[in-house]
Enzyme design. Sequence first.
Site, short mmCIF file in Angstrom:
data_model
loop_
_atom_site.label_atom_id
_atom_site.label_comp_id
_atom_site.label_asym_id
_atom_site.label_seq_id
_atom_site.Cartn_x
_atom_site.Cartn_y
_atom_site.Cartn_z
N CYS A 1 0.96 -1.06 0.09
CA CYS A 1 -0.06 -0.06 -0.13
C CYS A 1 0.95 1.28 0.09
O CYS A 1 2.00 1.46 0.87
CB CYS A 1 -0.93 -0.19 1.22
SG CYS A 1 -2.05 1.47 1.23
N GLY B 1 -4.23 -5.50 -12.64
CA GLY B 1 -4.59 -5.44 -13.92
C GLY B 1 -5.26 -6.68 -14.42
O GLY B 1 -5.58 -6.67 -15.69
C1 FMN Z 1 -10.31 0.96 -2.69
C2 FMN Z 1 -9.13 -0.11 -2.61
C3 FMN Z 1 -8.82 -0.36 -1.27
C4 FMN Z 1 -7.62 -1.38 -1.29
N1 FMN Z 1 -7.11 -1.84 0.10
C5 FMN Z 1 -6.33 -2.86 -0.12
C6 FMN Z 1 -5.83 -3.37 1.31
O1 FMN Z 1 -6.36 -2.93 2.33
N2 FMN Z 1 -4.63 -4.24 1.40
C7 FMN Z 1 -4.05 -4.74 0.20
O2 FMN Z 1 -3.35 -5.71 0.20
N3 FMN Z 1 -4.57 -4.09 -0.97
C8 FMN Z 1 -5.48 -2.92 -0.99
N4 FMN Z 1 -5.80 -2.91 -2.46
C9 FMN Z 1 -5.18 -3.21 -3.55
C10 FMN Z 1 -5.57 -4.33 -4.12
O3 FMN Z 1 -5.55 -5.41 -3.39
C11 FMN Z 1 -4.78 -4.57 -5.47
O4 FMN Z 1 -3.60 -4.94 -5.31
C12 FMN Z 1 -4.89 -3.39 -6.63
O5 FMN Z 1 -6.22 -2.76 -6.56
C13 FMN Z 1 -4.40 -3.84 -7.84
O6 FMN Z 1 -5.29 -5.14 -8.53
P1 FMN Z 1 -6.34 -4.85 -9.45
O7 FMN Z 1 -5.68 -4.41 -10.68
O8 FMN Z 1 -6.83 -6.27 -9.90
O9 FMN Z 1 -7.29 -3.96 -8.79
C14 FMN Z 1 -6.91 -1.74 -2.55
C15 FMN Z 1 -7.35 -1.33 -3.59
C16 FMN Z 1 -8.62 -0.54 -3.92
C17 FMN Z 1 -9.16 0.09 -5.23
#
Ligand code: FMN
Length: 239
Positions: A8, A121
């Site tokens: 994060c 992604g």
């Molecule tokens: C609103 C929001 C909150 C998130 N909170 C966390 C979290 O608490 N812990 C974590 O490991 N990743 C968190 N993420 C990141 C996601 O787990 C992920 O790594 C990121 O969205 C990329 O994956 P994606 O492209 O499939 O969305 C969060 C993402 C979003 C959009």
Amino acid sequence: EVNINAGCPSDRVQSGSFGACLMNTPQVVAECVDAMKQASDLPITLKSRIGVDDMESYEELVNFVTTVEQAGCDTFIIHARKAWLKGLSPKENRTVPPLNYDWVYQIKQDFPELTIGINGGINCLEDALNHLDRVDSTMLGRVVYHQPYLLCDVDAKIYKQNTTKLSREQVLLDFIEYMKNQSNQGVPIRSMTRHILGLYHGQPYAKKFRRLLSGATVELGHLYEWLEFIELEQKYKNG
Ligand SMILES: Cc1cc2nc3c(=O)[nH]c(=O)nc-3n(C[C@H](O)[C@H](O)[C@H](O)COP(=O)(O)O)c2cc1C
């Protein structure tokens, strides 16, 4: 499992010295893993990026994984892009740094004994399946939030199970039962319905459904009316 967040990029998290900035201090993460293993019998897993800021090389990622692995963490979920801790917002840090799936695949090759998950992604189950040829698991984030109904295909497409797929309306009925229980315990309806705004994504009534749940008041009655509306529409469509 207990998962350590080393991915994060938010300022708040950085100011507490956790999240993605932990990738700069692998030894600290290793000490955390060690302490957590002593305190819990649950598996300790880690979510990270492929690097942060000045970590430019694959070798630095290998060094990070090696150090954390040696402390006893055997499951890594890697968001396949760097986090740029200076200058980008958390939202930008989920889109601007380029995706580099190859490094995650390479980590699996170099550490075959580790369980390696890939994230970032991955926008459909077909892509998830392709990644599963190269790593042990995939994590889908935003797409599941925006299109939750794709989860209804997971059993068939990922696990090859021959189960009956629920309709959106069946999902909604189950969710209504869940909300009734939660609401009895004081959970506001809106704080639950906000997570299903995308249930009809890609369908003719997607906007109407979102609007229904975005009004000044949201009640379960609205959802029953919605189910009646859909039933009528389907009857009409089927003649
Ligand atoms: C609103 C929001 C909150 C998130 N909170 C966390 C979290 O608490 N812990 C974590 O490991 N990743 C968190 N993420 C990141 C996601 O787990 C992920 O790594 C990121 O969205 C990329 O994956 P994606 O492209 O499939 O969305 C969060 C993402 C979003 C959009």
